[in-house]
Design an enzyme around this catalytic site. Structure first.
Site, PDB file in Angstrom:
ATOM      1  N   ASN A 165      22.764 -18.240   3.191  1.00  0.00           N
ATOM      2  CA  ASN A 165      22.778 -16.784   3.160  1.00  0.00           C
ATOM      3  C   ASN A 165      24.220 -16.305   2.999  1.00  0.00           C
ATOM      4  OD1 ASN A 165      24.001 -16.788   5.762  1.00  0.00           O
ATOM      5  ND2 ASN A 165      22.006 -16.727   6.764  1.00  0.00           N
ATOM      6  N   ARG A 166      24.389 -14.999   2.961  1.00  0.00           N
ATOM      7  CA  ARG A 166      25.730 -14.444   2.714  1.00  0.00           C
ATOM      8  C   ARG A 166      26.731 -14.873   3.786  1.00  0.00           C
ATOM      9  NH1 ARG A 166      27.349  -8.193   1.391  1.00  0.00           N
ATOM     10  NH2 ARG A 166      29.444  -8.234   2.256  1.00  0.00           N
ATOM     11  N   LYS A 167      26.340 -14.762   5.058  1.00  0.00           N
ATOM     12  CA  LYS A 167      27.256 -15.121   6.139  1.00  0.00           C
ATOM     13  C   LYS A 167      27.605 -16.594   6.090  1.00  0.00           C
ATOM     14  CE  LYS A 167      29.664 -14.425   9.836  1.00  0.00           C
ATOM     15  NZ  LYS A 167      30.926 -13.639   9.743  1.00  0.00           N
ATOM     16  N   GLU A 168      26.628 -17.448   5.832  1.00  0.00           N
ATOM     17  CA  GLU A 168      26.884 -18.882   5.742  1.00  0.00           C
ATOM     18  C   GLU A 168      27.830 -19.199   4.589  1.00  0.00           C
ATOM     19  OE1 GLU A 168      22.611 -20.429   7.594  1.00  0.00           O
ATOM     20  OE2 GLU A 168      22.820 -20.053   5.434  1.00  0.00           O
TER      21      GLU A 168
ATOM     22  N   ASP B 242      13.121 -20.232   5.067  1.00  0.00           N
ATOM     23  CA  ASP B 242      12.202 -21.359   4.852  1.00  0.00           C
ATOM     24  C   ASP B 242      11.280 -21.094   3.667  1.00  0.00           C
ATOM     25  OD1 ASP B 242      13.254 -22.607   7.143  1.00  0.00           O
ATOM     26  OD2 ASP B 242      11.866 -21.508   8.430  1.00  0.00           O
TER      27      ASP B 242
END
EC number: 2.7.1.167
Length: 490
Positions: free
Chosen positions: A205-208, A275
């Site tokens: 995701n964006r944060k990751e 998922d």
């Protein structure tokens, strides 16, 4: 998105075989009412009225795959206690192949207990092990993957940092995938992505993506920089960044990219959306879909799942219904240049005339629309080459564009006069024109034939250049100046 292609793919799901490797969990939900305060402490009392126990973590990937009707096997390590046996029983009930499962007496099977009341999650309790599996367990899992890989069409890796997915195991799995020609698709976790080096596709995701790249993502340009940095660092073929309400962005090793807007209408619970994305993207690749189409389908699936409460799945019927209701024709118009080249070659063989024009189209106005309508009437298909955000900044300065390339592309794709939109990052469209080979190259009347980029190229293979008069007094610059003047006047 090619809807016919997607429909054909969905009809073949039952024939696909997937191996899921990762951290299995139990997701427990306690649903209740909060109508009183405890006499023991100033806290709410939840009267539990319903309990639910589901497969979670990598198990929710399995839930999605089973719901979609494909054949599923799993490889992981569980504790030997009650929860491990319960999880095994749940897998067997779903007819999941469990020959890749191991059990460890020293390990605690992950269980996450969520308390929900009045439609909201109030609290979560976690019971789990986070220590890495030992070398013997790692070797057994690696051997299982190596010996059984030929039975699978895709390997899906779901990492929750609970210790199953060590770097050595992941590198072994990725190597087997490369050797056998099986895509290895990973939903990553943490800040050390070296263990994912060489994977087919990652879905952070964006944060990751921020954490893994070390680059703060504040706009499209910083997202692109973070993605490219991460891809180069760990030798990725494709990176697919999920961006919540901003949709999905896909970055390819060859420098191309595609952006898909969110398909969620209402968001109740994001639990498990990643998922669903992993499941549908992986199956899409296994079923021969292009990455962009697999991602578009996953985007729709995630939009369905976040509209449900709790770790949820999506079924084929829901996907069909969503495809019927969403304006997917807009998405299908936005293409990568190589895929668009192939489409146009087919259309030309059918006798169609391809018209091409290009521009920034920042703040779409009536002058733009009339120009595009006239261009469309010159042939059978109108292709619009759209300057990327980075390209516009180089041409017009750091204050432009006002509208991102993703939004501009979707606004333009909504116009009936436009058949395809393709974003290009160069300062001029010459390379894009050379790839697409349009029959007619169109520019505005403020050009002369000699100043049109691509004129000589198009004429060299028998095409022609057309100039279209513009609407006087209508330009993005004029609109910006008028807005600023009125704002200053109060």
């Amino acid at each position: 998105m090619d809807r016919t292609n997607i429909e054909n793919f969905l009809s073949r799901l039952k024939d696909l075989r997937a191996l899921v490797i990762g951290d299995l969990m139990l997701d427990e939900y306690l649903w209740g009412r909060t109508e009183r305060i405890s006499p023991e402490a100033p806290v709410q009392v939840v009267d539990v009225v319903r309990e639910d126990l589901r497969l979670g973590g990598a198990g929710n990937v399995i839930n999605n795959l089973v719901t979609l009707g494909c054949q599923v096997h799993v490889a992981s390590v569980l504790g030997e206690g009650h929860d491990g046996l319960l999880l095994r029983r749940r897998l067997e009930e779903k007819q999941v192949g469990i020959e890749g499962l191991q059990f460890d007496a020293k390990r605690t099977t992950s269980r996450k207990t969520r308390i929900l009341a009045s439609g909201q999650q109030m609290m979560r309790f976690d019971r789990e092990s986070r220590c890495p599996i030992d070398a013997t367990q790692e070797a057994v899992l690696a051997e299982f993957v190596s010996n059984s890989a030929d039975r699978f069409d895709v390997i899906l890796v779901s990492d929750y940092l609970k210790g199953v997915l060590t770097e050595d195991l992941l590198q072994s799995v990725i190597a087997v995938g490369k050797q056998k020609g099986i895509p290895v698709v990973i939903d990553p976790k943490g800040n050390d992505y070296a263990k994912y080096r060489g994977a087919t596709l990652l879905t952070p995701n964006r944060k990751e993506t921020e954490v893994a790249s070390g680059i703060s993502i504040v706009d499209e340009e910083s997202l692109r920089l973070a993605a490219r940095t991460l891809m180069q660092r760990i030798d990725l073929e494709t990176l697919m960044v999920t961006r919540s309400e901003e949709g999905i962005s896909i970055f390819f090793r060859n420098g191309e990219e595609v952006h898909l807007p969110t398909q969620a209408r209402e968001v109740y619970d994001v639990t498990g959306a990643g998922d669903t994305v992993l499941s549908l993207v992986g199956l899409g690749l296994a079923g021969g879909l292009p990455v962009s189409e697999a991602a578009a389908l996953a985007n729709i699936g995630a939009g369905i799942v976040v509209g449900k409460v709790g770790t949820s799945t999506v079924n084929v019927e829901e996907l069909h219904e969503a495809m019927a209701h969403h304006a997917l024709e807009y998405d299908s118009k936005i293409r990568l240049r190589e895929s668009l080249r192939d489409v146009l070659e087919v259309e030309r063989r059918r006798g169609k005339t391809v018209v091409f024009t290009n521009g920034c189209f920042d703040l779409l106005h009536v002058g733009h629309v009339k120009y595009l309508q006239k261009a469309r009437r010159l042939g059978d298909l109108l292709v619009l080459g759209l300057n990327s955000d980075a390209s516009i900044r180089r041409l017009k300065g750091p204050s432009r564009p006002l509208i991102s390339e993703q939004e501009r592309a979707h606004i333009l794709a909504a116009l009936s006069c436009i058949d395809y939109v393709v974003v290009f990052d160069e300062d001029t469209p010459l390379e894009l024109i050379d790839t697409l080979r349009p029959d007619i190259l169109v520019k505005g009347g403020d050009y002369t034939p000699e100043t049109v980029v691509g004129k000589d190229l198009v004429e060299s293979y028998g095409g022609r250049v057309e100039l279209i008069d513009l609407v006087d007094g209508r330009s993005t610059t004029n609109i910006i100046e008028r807005i600023l003047d009125r704002y200053e006047q109060g």
